[in-house]
Write an enzyme that holds these catalytic residues in place. Sequence first.
Site, PDB file in Angstrom:
ATOM      1  CD  GLU A 165     -36.339  17.970  -0.146  1.00 52.75           C
ATOM      2  OE1 GLU A 165     -35.279  17.460  -1.565  1.00 52.75           O
ATOM      3  OE2 GLU A 165     -37.079  17.522   0.093  1.00 52.75           O
ATOM      4  CG  HIS A 191     -42.447  16.213  -8.884  1.00 50.50           C
ATOM      5  ND1 HIS A 191     -42.314  17.246  -8.436  1.00 50.50           N
ATOM      6  CD2 HIS A 191     -41.941  15.381  -7.907  1.00 50.50           C
ATOM      7  CE1 HIS A 191     -42.467  17.148  -7.252  1.00 50.50           C
ATOM      8  NE2 HIS A 191     -42.139  15.958  -7.068  1.00 50.50           N
ATOM      9  CG  ASP A 202     -43.063  16.785  -3.339  1.00 41.50           C
ATOM     10  OD1 ASP A 202     -43.747  15.601  -3.551  1.00 41.50           O
ATOM     11  OD2 ASP A 202     -42.250  17.115  -3.629  1.00 41.50           O
ATOM     12  CG  HIS A 252     -40.759  18.346  -0.062  1.00 42.60           C
ATOM     13  ND1 HIS A 252     -40.187  18.505  -0.928  1.00 42.60           N
ATOM     14  CD2 HIS A 252     -40.276  19.876   0.414  1.00 42.60           C
ATOM     15  CE1 HIS A 252     -39.471  19.115  -1.099  1.00 42.60           C
ATOM     16  NE2 HIS A 252     -39.095  19.678  -0.167  1.00 42.60           N
ATOM     17  CD  GLU A 284     -38.863  19.059  -4.858  1.00 40.47           C
ATOM     18  OE1 GLU A 284     -37.988  19.315  -4.058  1.00 40.47           O
ATOM     19  OE2 GLU A 284     -40.065  18.100  -4.094  1.00 40.47           O
TER      20      GLU A 284
END
Length: 252
Positions: free
Chosen positions: A122, A35, A44, A120, A33
């Site tokens: 999510e 950053h 992450d 992470h 992801e």
Amino acid sequence: MKNIKIENLDWMTYKELTAQGRCKIILPVGAIEQHGPHMSLNPDVLIPSHIGEQVAARGDDMLVAPPISYGYKSQVKSGGGNFFPGTTCVSGASLENYVFDVLQAYVNHGNREFILINGHFENSMHLCEAADRLVNKCQSERVSIKIYLLSYWDFISDGTIEKVFPDGFTGWAVEHGGVLETSIMLKIHPELVDMSKAVDVEPASFPPYDVFPPDPSWVAPSGTLSSPMKATAEKGEMILEECISGIVSHLN
């Protein structure tokens, strides 16, 4: 450091170390992801992996499994959103099934205790579902297992937050790519951080709802939800030590 990474063991050594379910298996789970422009795509993954290795090195009878690098879809209000190039995510069902299958394989080897270290936000509920499914399946087969699920940031105390943010903490919700993650990465992987590219942004402010499709205008063009400018390796060391020692004290 003692050899605690499963992928570096030969199969006979692994079998001997895990005989009769003697070891706890640590499984880091992260995400690829963005950053911000100042940092690599994999904090992450790297952060929970580092913490897992340090926990295993300090603990007794712990081994670290290769990390699961692809996580659940980045959400705007916690990770900037799934529309940034480089952010490479999977569905909740895919993550749940993958984690379930990996843990089931380790159960088949005879392992009985597991520690999932999440990097992470999510991922959280999908990891819960995978753990719950596997425990229920094993119970129906009269196999007793235990799974600990934790996110490393839950071990950071208010006292440490005050030291890291002497001018005030704007909250966990906007720390994506900010001081905390950047400080940790400056400590463990400084070669993957370029502070000359860091962008100073005001902490993100969101409405009290989500919207689909997500609105890119909710997020600063840098992709970070707060400014990383005051990050330092010294802060990263302080954060890591508290996380690692806290996990060891609870789970050793």
